[in-house]
Motif scaffolding. Structure first.
Motif, PDB file in Angstrom:
ATOM      1  N   UNK A  47       0.820  -1.208   0.000  1.00 21.71           N
ATOM      2  CA  UNK A  47       0.000   0.000   0.000  1.00 21.71           C
ATOM      3  C   UNK A  47       0.858   1.264   0.000  1.00 21.71           C
ATOM      4  N   UNK A  48       1.830   1.314   0.864  1.00 17.26           N
ATOM      5  CA  UNK A  48       2.685   2.504   0.983  1.00 17.26           C
ATOM      6  C   UNK A  48       3.508   2.723  -0.282  1.00 17.26           C
ATOM      7  N   UNK A  49       4.079   1.656  -0.837  1.00 15.15           N
ATOM      8  CA  UNK A  49       4.895   1.791  -2.052  1.00 15.15           C
ATOM      9  C   UNK A  49       4.041   2.176  -3.247  1.00 15.15           C
ATOM     10  N   UNK A  50       2.827   1.616  -3.313  1.00 12.63           N
ATOM     11  CA  UNK A  50       1.929   1.971  -4.405  1.00 12.63           C
ATOM     12  C   UNK A  50       1.580   3.462  -4.345  1.00 12.63           C
ATOM     13  N   UNK A  51       1.234   3.932  -3.151  1.00 12.78           N
ATOM     14  CA  UNK A  51       0.877   5.340  -2.973  1.00 12.78           C
ATOM     15  C   UNK A  51       2.048   6.244  -3.339  1.00 12.78           C
ATOM     16  N   UNK A  56      -4.051   2.727 -14.339  1.00 10.56           N
ATOM     17  CA  UNK A  56      -5.461   2.884 -14.692  1.00 10.56           C
ATOM     18  C   UNK A  56      -6.366   2.388 -13.577  1.00 10.56           C
ATOM     19  N   UNK A  57      -5.914   1.371 -12.856  1.00 13.90           N
ATOM     20  CA  UNK A  57      -6.711   0.767 -11.791  1.00 13.90           C
ATOM     21  C   UNK A  57      -5.814   0.572 -10.580  1.00 13.90           C
ATOM     22  N   UNK A  58      -6.322   0.953  -9.401  1.00 13.88           N
ATOM     23  CA  UNK A  58      -5.576   0.777  -8.153  1.00 13.88           C
ATOM     24  C   UNK A  58      -6.392  -0.080  -7.201  1.00 13.88           C
ATOM     25  N   UNK A  59      -5.722  -0.873  -6.442  1.00 15.22           N
ATOM     26  CA  UNK A  59      -6.345  -1.603  -5.346  1.00 15.22           C
ATOM     27  C   UNK A  59      -5.657  -1.188  -4.065  1.00 15.22           C
ATOM     28  N   UNK A  60      -6.367  -0.499  -3.187  1.00 16.05           N
ATOM     29  CA  UNK A  60      -5.751   0.001  -1.964  1.00 16.05           C
ATOM     30  C   UNK A  60      -6.829   0.184  -0.917  1.00 16.05           C
ATOM     31  N   UNK A  61      -6.452   0.641   0.253  1.00 15.59           N
ATOM     32  CA  UNK A  61      -7.403   0.832   1.347  1.00 15.59           C
ATOM     33  C   UNK A  61      -8.239   2.091   1.112  1.00 15.59           C
ATOM     34  N   UNK A  76      -8.720   4.516   3.096  1.00 15.69           N
ATOM     35  CA  UNK A  76      -7.994   5.678   3.605  1.00 15.69           C
ATOM     36  C   UNK A  76      -7.024   6.213   2.556  1.00 15.69           C
ATOM     37  N   UNK A  77      -6.300   5.303   1.903  1.00 12.10           N
ATOM     38  CA  UNK A  77      -5.348   5.714   0.868  1.00 12.10           C
ATOM     39  C   UNK A  77      -6.063   6.308  -0.321  1.00 12.10           C
ATOM     40  N   UNK A  78      -7.171   5.691  -0.721  1.00 15.24           N
ATOM     41  CA  UNK A  78      -7.925   6.224  -1.857  1.00 15.24           C
ATOM     42  C   UNK A  78      -8.505   7.603  -1.543  1.00 15.24           C
ATOM     43  N   UNK A  79      -8.925   7.823  -0.307  1.00 17.05           N
ATOM     44  CA  UNK A  79      -9.397   9.144   0.099  1.00 17.05           C
ATOM     45  C   UNK A  79      -8.265  10.164  -0.006  1.00 17.05           C
ATOM     46  N   UNK A  80      -7.064   9.786   0.435  1.00 23.83           N
ATOM     47  CA  UNK A  80      -5.900  10.660   0.322  1.00 23.83           C
ATOM     48  C   UNK A  80      -5.618  11.008  -1.138  1.00 23.83           C
ATOM     49  N   UNK A  81      -5.619  10.000  -2.010  1.00 28.27           N
ATOM     50  CA  UNK A  81      -5.353  10.234  -3.428  1.00 28.27           C
ATOM     51  C   UNK A  81      -6.446  11.101  -4.057  1.00 28.27           C
ATOM     52  N   UNK A  82      -7.680  10.916  -3.614  1.00 31.37           N
ATOM     53  CA  UNK A  82      -8.785  11.761  -4.089  1.00 31.37           C
ATOM     54  C   UNK A  82      -8.540  13.210  -3.677  1.00 31.37           C
ATOM     55  N   UNK A  83      -8.171  13.433  -2.411  1.00 27.37           N
ATOM     56  CA  UNK A  83      -7.926  14.779  -1.904  1.00 27.37           C
ATOM     57  C   UNK A  83      -6.755  15.455  -2.617  1.00 27.37           C
ATOM     58  N   UNK A  84      -5.796  14.656  -3.067  1.00 27.04           N
ATOM     59  CA  UNK A  84      -4.635  15.199  -3.773  1.00 27.04           C
ATOM     60  C   UNK A  84      -4.933  15.490  -5.244  1.00 27.04           C
ATOM     61  N   UNK A  85      -6.114  15.095  -5.707  1.00 27.64           N
ATOM     62  CA  UNK A  85      -6.490  15.332  -7.097  1.00 27.64           C
ATOM     63  C   UNK A  85      -5.927  14.328  -8.074  1.00 27.64           C
ATOM     64  N   UNK A  89     -17.938   8.868  -6.929  1.00 28.31           N
ATOM     65  CA  UNK A  89     -17.484   7.958  -7.977  1.00 28.31           C
ATOM     66  C   UNK A  89     -15.982   7.776  -8.089  1.00 28.31           C
ATOM     67  N   UNK A  90     -15.240   8.083  -7.029  1.00 27.96           N
ATOM     68  CA  UNK A  90     -13.787   7.955  -7.108  1.00 27.96           C
ATOM     69  C   UNK A  90     -13.269   6.578  -6.721  1.00 27.96           C
ATOM     70  N   UNK A  91     -14.049   5.790  -6.062  1.00 25.34           N
ATOM     71  CA  UNK A  91     -13.632   4.427  -5.734  1.00 25.34           C
ATOM     72  C   UNK A  91     -14.867   3.601  -5.390  1.00 25.34           C
ATOM     73  N   UNK A  92     -14.714   2.292  -5.521  1.00 20.40           N
ATOM     74  CA  UNK A  92     -15.747   1.366  -5.057  1.00 20.40           C
ATOM     75  C   UNK A  92     -15.058   0.138  -4.509  1.00 20.40           C
ATOM     76  N   UNK A  93     -15.702  -0.495  -3.558  1.00 27.70           N
ATOM     77  CA  UNK A  93     -15.126  -1.668  -2.906  1.00 27.70           C
ATOM     78  C   UNK A  93     -15.009  -2.837  -3.861  1.00 27.70           C
ATOM     79  N   UNK A  94     -13.892  -3.559  -3.741  1.00 27.00           N
ATOM     80  CA  UNK A  94     -13.717  -4.745  -4.572  1.00 27.00           C
ATOM     81  C   UNK A  94     -13.576  -6.006  -3.728  1.00 27.00           C
TER      82      UNK A  94
END
Length: 81
Positions: free
Chosen positions: A10-14, A29-34, A36-45, A67-72
């Motif tokens: 997770x940390x290296x991907x981010x 194109x596609x990320x799989x992460x927590x 919390x991390x996806x919220x951070x990436x959303x906030x960063x634009x 629409x920025x992420x959905x559970x997988x």
């Protein structure tokens, strides 16, 4: 179509996604992460939104309302009495 799968923690991907974003050349194109991390990436634009028509079939709260992420995946915790 050239598909390349890269597995990172997770940390290296981010860190990689942020580094690519800052360099102006995001390659994922596609990320799989927590969430919390996806919220951070959303906030960063970094993330782009996609309103999947299938999101309505997921459990409530298993997707971002914008629409920025959905559970997988789903993790169930079971307490045996």
């Amino acid at each position: 179509m050239n598909i390349r799968h890269v597995y990172l923690s997770s940390a290296r991907q981010t860190a990689r996604v942020m580094q690519e974003f800052r360099a102006g050349r995001v390659q994922a194109d596609v990320l799989g992460n927590s969430p919390e991390t996806l919220l951070y990436l959303k906030q960063q634009g970094v993330l782009g939104s996609y309103q999947s028509p299938e999101a309505k079939n997921l459990l409530k709260g298993a997707w971002d309302p914008d629409g920025y992420w959905s559970g997988i995946t789903t993790d169930l915790l079971v307490n045996r009495l």
